[in-house]
Scaffold this motif. Structure first.
Motif, mmCIF file in Angstrom:
data_model
loop_
_atom_site.group_PDB
_atom_site.id
_atom_site.type_symbol
_atom_site.label_atom_id
_atom_site.label_comp_id
_atom_site.label_asym_id
_atom_site.label_seq_id
_atom_site.Cartn_x
_atom_site.Cartn_y
_atom_site.Cartn_z
ATOM 1 N N PRO A 110 -3.306 -11.641 -3.945
ATOM 2 C CA PRO A 110 -3.679 -10.291 -4.489
ATOM 3 C C PRO A 110 -2.393 -9.583 -4.784
ATOM 4 C CG PRO A 110 -3.995 -10.502 -1.865
ATOM 5 C CD PRO A 110 -3.524 -11.782 -2.333
ATOM 6 N N GLY A 111 -1.446 -9.394 -3.991
ATOM 7 C CA GLY A 111 -0.420 -8.500 -4.157
ATOM 8 C C GLY A 111 0.034 -8.503 -5.573
ATOM 9 N N ALA A 112 0.466 -9.615 -5.973
ATOM 10 C CA ALA A 112 1.147 -9.698 -7.248
ATOM 11 C C ALA A 112 0.256 -9.304 -8.272
ATOM 12 C CB ALA A 112 1.487 -11.265 -7.431
ATOM 13 N N ARG B 264 0.767 -1.194 0.014
ATOM 14 C CA ARG B 264 0.071 0.003 0.174
ATOM 15 C C ARG B 264 0.787 1.382 -0.094
ATOM 16 N NH1 ARG B 264 -3.654 -0.363 4.634
ATOM 17 N NH2 ARG B 264 -4.670 -1.821 3.301
ATOM 18 N N ASP B 265 1.966 1.310 0.697
ATOM 19 C CA ASP B 265 2.960 2.413 0.853
ATOM 20 C C ASP B 265 3.501 2.754 -0.665
ATOM 21 O OD1 ASP B 265 2.282 2.915 3.560
ATOM 22 O OD2 ASP B 265 4.066 1.919 4.142
ATOM 23 N N LEU B 266 3.974 1.488 -1.223
ATOM 24 C CA LEU B 266 4.485 1.655 -2.497
ATOM 25 C C LEU B 266 3.648 2.314 -3.374
ATOM 26 C CD1 LEU B 266 6.774 0.914 -4.553
ATOM 27 C CD2 LEU B 266 5.520 -1.149 -4.927
ATOM 28 N N LEU B 267 2.210 1.838 -3.419
ATOM 29 C CA LEU B 267 1.419 2.413 -4.581
ATOM 30 C C LEU B 267 1.033 3.730 -4.068
ATOM 31 C CD1 LEU B 267 -0.808 -0.664 -4.801
ATOM 32 C CD2 LEU B 267 1.063 0.110 -6.355
ATOM 33 N N GLU B 268 1.043 4.109 -2.903
ATOM 34 C CA GLU B 268 0.577 5.509 -2.631
ATOM 35 C C GLU B 268 1.618 6.534 -2.818
ATOM 36 O OE1 GLU B 268 -0.553 5.379 1.599
ATOM 37 O OE2 GLU B 268 -2.242 4.395 1.210
ATOM 38 N N ARG B 269 2.889 6.048 -2.639
ATOM 39 C CA ARG B 269 4.023 7.141 -2.673
ATOM 40 C C ARG B 269 4.792 6.967 -4.313
ATOM 41 N NH1 ARG B 269 7.016 5.504 2.328
ATOM 42 N NH2 ARG B 269 8.874 5.752 1.090
ATOM 43 N N TYR B 270 4.424 5.768 -4.903
ATOM 44 C CA TYR B 270 5.462 5.565 -6.207
ATOM 45 C C TYR B 270 4.862 4.910 -7.295
ATOM 46 C CZ TYR B 270 9.257 6.011 -2.303
ATOM 47 O OH TYR B 270 9.882 6.369 -1.369
#
Length: 121
Positions: free
Chosen positions: A64-66, A38-44
């Protein structure tokens, strides 16, 4: 240039891994580091990524993550680190979207080799 993302819940682990990778592979750049997906998708979200190194707590998090990673970063390769007790799931993790699976306590040279191998594939 190989552009890497690190996903691990512990900032100290991410920082240490980042330093090891920068000194071990020429032409490697850590473009993002996040505590979770979630942090990755929000910030990058718009970052260009070649390889995602994701230390997952269990194989259940990968399903779900992959899928989400492939939607957001369709060209990125996924290298999953798992605890040594979960390496029996390596084949399953690969069918769920991982390009490579390594035990989290692997040797640094094994990690280098895996990054280079999946980046070239």
């Amino acid at each position: 240039m190989i552009q890497i993302v690190l996903i691990h819940s512990q900032p100290v682990y991410r920082k240490g891994l980042s330093l090891l990778l920068k000194h071990g592979i020429e032409g490697l750049k850590i473009v993002a580091s996040a505590g979770n997906l979630r942090d990755l998708l929000e910030r990058y979200r718009g970052a260009t990524i070649d390889v995602v190194i994701w230390d997952i707590p269990s194989h259940h998090a990968l399903i779900p993550g992959a899928r989400i990673l492939k939607e957001c970063y369709p060209l990125a390769k996924l290298l999953v680190l798992v605890s040594s007790s979960n390496t029996v799931y390596a084949g399953l993790l690969e069918t769920l979207g991982a390009n490579a699976v390594l035990p989290a306590d692997c040797q640094v040279t094994e990690l280098y080799d895996a990054i280079l191998k999946i980046h070239q594939s």
